[in-house]
Design an enzyme around this catalytic site. Structure first.
Site, PDB file in Angstrom:
ATOM      1  N   SER A 196       0.564  -1.184  -0.014  1.00 23.76           N
ATOM      2  CA  SER A 196      -0.048  -0.128  -0.007  1.00 23.76           C
ATOM      3  C   SER A 196       0.878   1.122  -0.127  1.00 23.76           C
ATOM      4  O   SER A 196       0.427   2.179  -0.525  1.00 23.76           O
ATOM      5  CB  SER A 196      -0.941  -0.188   1.095  1.00 23.76           C
ATOM      6  N   HIS A 211      -5.740  -3.689  -1.644  1.00 21.22           N
ATOM      7  CA  HIS A 211      -5.431  -2.798  -2.437  1.00 21.22           C
ATOM      8  C   HIS A 211      -5.380  -3.262  -3.826  1.00 21.22           C
ATOM      9  O   HIS A 211      -4.556  -2.860  -4.715  1.00 21.22           O
ATOM     10  CB  HIS A 211      -4.028  -1.883  -2.111  1.00 21.22           C
ATOM     11  N   LYS A 268     -12.736  -0.310   0.817  1.00 18.56           N
ATOM     12  CA  LYS A 268     -11.763   0.463  -0.195  1.00 18.56           C
ATOM     13  C   LYS A 268     -12.763   0.491  -1.368  1.00 18.56           C
ATOM     14  O   LYS A 268     -13.604   1.111  -1.501  1.00 18.56           O
ATOM     15  CB  LYS A 268     -10.433  -0.142  -0.324  1.00 18.56           C
TER      16      LYS A 268
END
Length: 437
Positions: free
Chosen positions: A223, A251, A282
């Site tokens: 990340s 991610h 996310k």
């Protein structure tokens, strides 16, 4: 048992009384303990204040800006009289504020309530929880999935259940803090291999050959740097040495790879990873929640033994519904992931041409602008804010000392005009601060 007796004792001076309370502790003793506690707290406060002063002097103080709008590619921030373009959110697909995602959360609030007030195995499992777990299993092509309050919890709950003192975990040295903390909780022998270094990983696999199980643990995408694990080669080594592979896909899930299936899809090795942990917080709606997906036997054992699952309230229904709707949107239309990639490539190409030192994988939406100095990164971010671009300077301990940066995060919701406006601001400030010529 007889009730405690309240007693009074006359002090020899005849002017004061000690009162023994109902638990038999005199107020004089209590007062002494209170003073001692106050002194201890005062000493602790001095230590904390000194530490905070050191952070400020080092230029690594992290202020929190207050957003007054919903999350999106453009946001309102307290104290700013204009809308800002947001380039530092994990909202990779722009679904945090998507009307269909919001509407799904509202409907779930009416039909399933605000929360369960319970953990899953007592009375905290609703039909929508199982539906989302089944949908995630299908999305990843796995047998089963278990939901957690966060991916941090998923990482905290995995290693202790899966590994014993007869096993070993081999972890990339730059893995996310939640993986590091999860590994600390297990009794397995712990090994760290050099970042993305396959030679070092193979050496450690050879050294641990006599153990019952070896688990290779890595982020799919790291990340802070936006670089991608050499996953195919890691899986090849795992096959060679009969080890398991675990990846954290926070991610990557939903936006990385052609259809958002993550690092496996990016390398064309779907199904080779044994265990995947990821997040709903996310790309998948941006609210909260995490999960583990993998073999059914593992998921069943996690339901029986994983402490964050057994002792934390279940995910609130509106969060479950919003994540489920976000997943529907991704599965129905992979053009969302295509926009993330094209925006990323547009931003990176212009920044490299301007002379900025860009880290990370060229196809990933995390685009670190490397500056080195913590104060420079902080000042750069503040000046970007004055030009209508919301970014944050990253410095120690979030990243190593001397590796300060501005981590730009590209969203599929950004327009090409917004990408270009951000680049223009970077160029202007880069020249002002002598970062580029």
């Amino acid at each position: 048992m007889a009730a405690p007796v309240r007693m009074h004792y006359l002090i020899s001076s005849g002017k004061s009384f000690l009162t023994r309370n109902t638990f038999g502790i005199s107020s004089a003793i209590y007062g002494h303990q209170l003073k001692a506690g106050t002194a201890t707290l005062s000493a602790a406060k001095e230590i904390l204040d000194s530490g905070l002063d050191d952070i400020k002097k080092a230029g690594t103080w992290k202020s929190e800006r207050v957003i007054t709008s919903k999350q999106g590619s453009a946001i309102s921030v307290q104290g700013q009289n204009k809308t800002l373009l947001n380039f530092c959110a994990n909202n990779y697909l722009g679904l945090s504020g998507h009307p269909a995602v919001i509407e799904a959360a509202k409907k779930a609030l009416d039909t399933h309530g605000a929360g369960l007030s319970s953990v899953r195995f007592i009375c905290g499992t609703q039909d929508i929880h199982r539906e989302l777990e089944e949908k995630l299993s299908k999305f990843h092509g796995r047998e089963d999935t278990i939901l957690y309050a966060s991916c941090f919890d998923a990482n905290a709950g995995l290693f202790e259940v899966l590994l014993s003192d007869q096993d070993a975990v081999l972890s990339d040295e730059l893995n996310h803090a939640s993986i590091i903390d999860g590994v600390r909780l297990c009794k397995a022998k712990r090994h760290r291999y050099l970042h993305k270094n396959l030679e070092d990983l193979e050496k450690q696999l050879q050294e641990t050959a006599g153990l019952r199980q070896r688990l290779i643990a890595t982020d799919g995408v790291f990340s802070m740097d936006g670089n991608v694990a050499p996953l195919k080669e890691i899986c090849d080594l795992a096959d060679k040495y009969k080890a398991l592979v675990f990846i954290d896909e926070c991610h990557a899930t939903g936006f990385f790879g052609k259809t958002g299936r993550g690092t496996e899809e990016y390398f064309g090795i779907e199904g080779r990873v044994d265990i995947i942990n990821s997040t709903l917080g996310k790309a998948l709606g941006g609210a909260a929640g995490g999960y583990t997906t993998g073999p059914k036997s593992l998921i069943n054992m996690l339901r029986q033994r994983s402490r964050p699952y057994l002792f934390s309230n279940t995910l609130p229904p509106p969060v479950v519904a919003s994540a489920s709707k976000a997943l529907d949107l991704i599965m129905q239309d992979d053009s969302l992931t295509g926009r993330v990639l094209s925006n990323t490539q547009r931003f990176r190409a212009q920044m490299v041409e301007a002379g900025f030192n860009m880290a990370g994988d060229p196809d990933h939406a995390i685009c670190p602008v490397m500056l080195g100095d913590a104060r420079l990164a902080s000042e750069f971010a503040d000046r970007m804010l004055s030009r209508g671009i919301y970014v944050i300077g990253f410095s120690f301990p979030v990243v190593p000392k001397g590796k300060a940066r501005i981590r730009v995060q590209i969203s599929g919701a950004h327009t090409t005009d917004e990408i270009d406006r951000a680049v223009i601001a970077f160029k202007q400030i880069g020249k002002e601060l002598n970062v580029i010529e």
